[in-house]
Design a protein around this motif. Structure first.
Motif, mmCIF file in Angstrom:
data_model
loop_
_atom_site.group_PDB
_atom_site.id
_atom_site.type_symbol
_atom_site.label_atom_id
_atom_site.label_comp_id
_atom_site.label_asym_id
_atom_site.label_seq_id
_atom_site.Cartn_x
_atom_site.Cartn_y
_atom_site.Cartn_z
ATOM 1 N N GLN A 171 0.901 -1.179 0.050
ATOM 2 C CA GLN A 171 -0.315 0.124 0.300
ATOM 3 C C GLN A 171 1.231 1.592 0.125
ATOM 4 O OE1 GLN A 171 -2.144 -1.004 4.099
ATOM 5 N NE2 GLN A 171 -2.164 -3.302 2.158
ATOM 6 N N GLU A 172 1.905 0.560 0.580
ATOM 7 C CA GLU A 172 3.241 2.554 1.254
ATOM 8 C C GLU A 172 3.207 2.509 -0.894
ATOM 9 O OE1 GLU A 172 4.041 4.493 2.506
ATOM 10 O OE2 GLU A 172 1.828 3.911 3.887
ATOM 11 N N ASP A 173 3.997 1.429 -1.344
ATOM 12 C CA ASP A 173 4.660 0.982 -2.853
ATOM 13 C C ASP A 173 3.660 2.057 -3.552
ATOM 14 O OD1 ASP A 173 6.942 0.466 -1.456
ATOM 15 O OD2 ASP A 173 6.378 -1.639 -2.654
ATOM 16 N N ALA A 174 1.860 1.598 -3.681
ATOM 17 C CA ALA A 174 1.150 2.208 -4.563
ATOM 18 C C ALA A 174 0.877 3.391 -4.146
ATOM 19 C CB ALA A 174 -0.315 1.638 -3.846
ATOM 20 N N LEU A 175 0.946 4.272 -2.939
ATOM 21 C CA LEU A 175 1.286 5.602 -3.084
ATOM 22 C C LEU A 175 2.422 6.154 -3.246
ATOM 23 C CD1 LEU A 175 -0.312 5.775 0.879
ATOM 24 C CD2 LEU A 175 -1.237 6.897 -1.590
ATOM 25 N N ASP A 176 3.820 5.576 -2.816
ATOM 26 C CA ASP A 176 4.248 6.330 -2.937
ATOM 27 C C ASP A 176 4.894 6.502 -5.088
ATOM 28 O OD1 ASP A 176 5.885 6.683 -0.765
ATOM 29 O OD2 ASP A 176 7.092 5.139 -0.842
ATOM 30 N N LEU A 177 4.173 5.274 -5.505
ATOM 31 C CA LEU A 177 4.408 5.553 -7.038
ATOM 32 C C LEU A 177 3.176 6.257 -7.716
ATOM 33 C CD1 LEU A 177 4.861 4.475 -10.141
ATOM 34 C CD2 LEU A 177 2.533 2.633 -9.526
ATOM 35 N N LEU A 178 2.306 7.013 -6.835
ATOM 36 C CA LEU A 178 0.985 8.103 -7.417
ATOM 37 C C LEU A 178 1.886 9.219 -7.563
ATOM 38 C CD1 LEU A 178 -1.812 5.958 -6.177
ATOM 39 C CD2 LEU A 178 -1.451 6.604 -8.587
ATOM 40 N N ARG A 179 2.440 9.064 -5.976
ATOM 41 C CA ARG A 179 3.404 10.323 -5.701
ATOM 42 C C ARG A 179 4.270 10.947 -6.918
ATOM 43 N NH1 ARG A 179 3.854 8.758 0.027
ATOM 44 N NH2 ARG A 179 2.030 9.069 0.681
ATOM 45 N N ARG A 180 5.033 9.923 -6.968
ATOM 46 C CA ARG A 180 6.066 10.156 -8.237
ATOM 47 C C ARG A 180 5.952 10.878 -9.568
ATOM 48 N NH1 ARG A 180 10.857 5.139 -6.659
ATOM 49 N NH2 ARG A 180 11.241 5.927 -4.282
ATOM 50 N N LEU A 181 4.248 9.629 -9.989
ATOM 51 C CA LEU A 181 4.005 9.733 -10.988
ATOM 52 C C LEU A 181 3.050 11.036 -11.097
ATOM 53 C CD1 LEU A 181 2.064 6.783 -11.924
ATOM 54 C CD2 LEU A 181 4.253 7.200 -13.226
ATOM 55 N N ILE A 182 2.781 11.531 -10.083
ATOM 56 C CA ILE A 182 1.638 13.166 -9.766
ATOM 57 C C ILE A 182 2.330 13.935 -8.830
ATOM 58 C CG2 ILE A 182 -0.947 13.823 -9.382
ATOM 59 C CD1 ILE A 182 -1.319 11.191 -10.793
ATOM 60 N N PRO A 183 3.368 14.414 -8.672
ATOM 61 C CA PRO A 183 3.664 15.248 -7.637
ATOM 62 C C PRO A 183 2.726 16.463 -7.344
ATOM 63 C CG PRO A 183 4.958 15.812 -9.972
ATOM 64 C CD PRO A 183 3.282 14.591 -10.064
ATOM 65 N N GLY A 192 -8.561 10.434 -10.432
ATOM 66 C CA GLY A 192 -8.707 10.113 -12.111
ATOM 67 C C GLY A 192 -7.910 9.064 -12.321
ATOM 68 N N LEU A 193 -6.893 8.887 -11.838
ATOM 69 C CA LEU A 193 -6.225 7.634 -12.352
ATOM 70 C C LEU A 193 -6.626 6.707 -11.338
ATOM 71 C CD1 LEU A 193 -3.898 6.705 -14.295
ATOM 72 C CD2 LEU A 193 -2.477 7.145 -11.906
ATOM 73 N N VAL A 194 -7.108 6.691 -10.062
ATOM 74 C CA VAL A 194 -7.069 5.510 -9.502
ATOM 75 C C VAL A 194 -8.851 5.180 -10.127
ATOM 76 C CG1 VAL A 194 -7.523 4.719 -7.148
ATOM 77 C CG2 VAL A 194 -5.670 5.680 -7.509
ATOM 78 N N GLY A 195 -9.239 5.650 -10.375
ATOM 79 C CA GLY A 195 -10.639 5.815 -10.597
ATOM 80 C C GLY A 195 -12.073 5.849 -8.846
ATOM 81 N N PRO A 196 -13.107 6.141 -9.177
ATOM 82 C CA PRO A 196 -14.029 6.270 -8.307
ATOM 83 C C PRO A 196 -14.600 4.304 -8.046
ATOM 84 C CG PRO A 196 -15.192 6.671 -9.613
ATOM 85 C CD PRO A 196 -13.768 6.395 -10.164
ATOM 86 N N SER A 197 -14.533 3.960 -8.521
ATOM 87 C CA SER A 197 -15.669 2.972 -7.880
ATOM 88 C C SER A 197 -14.236 1.206 -8.630
ATOM 89 C CB SER A 197 -16.345 2.910 -8.706
ATOM 90 O OG SER A 197 -16.172 2.465 -10.138
ATOM 91 N N GLU A 198 -14.827 -0.026 -7.820
ATOM 92 C CA GLU A 198 -14.416 -1.231 -8.489
ATOM 93 C C GLU A 198 -15.723 -1.768 -7.876
ATOM 94 O OE1 GLU A 198 -11.452 -2.265 -9.196
ATOM 95 O OE2 GLU A 198 -10.453 -0.841 -8.461
#
Length: 144
Positions: A61-73, A93-99
């Motif tokens: 989960q931390e890696d997912a957040l770190d990736l998004l922080r790097r992609l979208i500073p 918008g990248l992750v999306g609002p639903s599953e």
């Protein structure tokens, strides 16, 4: 068999975090009585998302957040001039609002290592609302 719709209300505690909401969604599925169908999990709000991710190790989960922080500073987007949260909108918008998860034998069809996470990108928030909709599969009627 009718479906069920319920709203999960929760607060977040950090600007960016993944909050495990699997148990709350499982409770809605159980209350619905649906044995076979679909469960949609949708977060209301333009700066949050829903993600299915590994549940065993918090590092994923931390890696997912770190990736998004790097992609979208933070702090480099036009929208930052209005609210200072342009990155949160883009991450959402990248992750999306639903599953949507299948309901199999009255349970969520997640694998052993999958859980459902609310992704907070603009917290902390006193309240986030997640709408859970459980719909049964229609069974064909026998012909006379």
């Amino acid at each position: 068999m009718r479906g069920l719709q319920s709203v999960i209300r929760l607060s977040t505690h950090r600007r960016e975090e993944l909050v495990d909401i699997t148990r709350e969604v499982e409770e809605v599925v159980a209350r619905s009585g649906v044995r076979s169908g679909l469960c949609n999990v949708y977060v209301q709000g333009a700066t949050a998302g829903i993600m299915i991710q590994e549940n065993w190790d918090d590092s994923v989960q931390e890696d997912a957040l770190d990736l998004l922080r790097r992609l979208i500073p933070r702090g480099v987007w036009r929208h930052d001039r209005q609210d200072g949260n342009g990155d949160a909108h883009l991450k959402s918008g990248l992750v999306g609002p639903s599953e949507t998860i299948p309901v199999i034998d009255g349970r969520l069809g997640l694998s052993t290592w999958q859980n459902i996470f609310l992704c907070e990108f603009d917290g902390p928030r006193a309240e986030r609302r997640v709408v859970v909709t459980v719909l049964p599969l229609e069974t064909p009627h026998a012909e006379d």
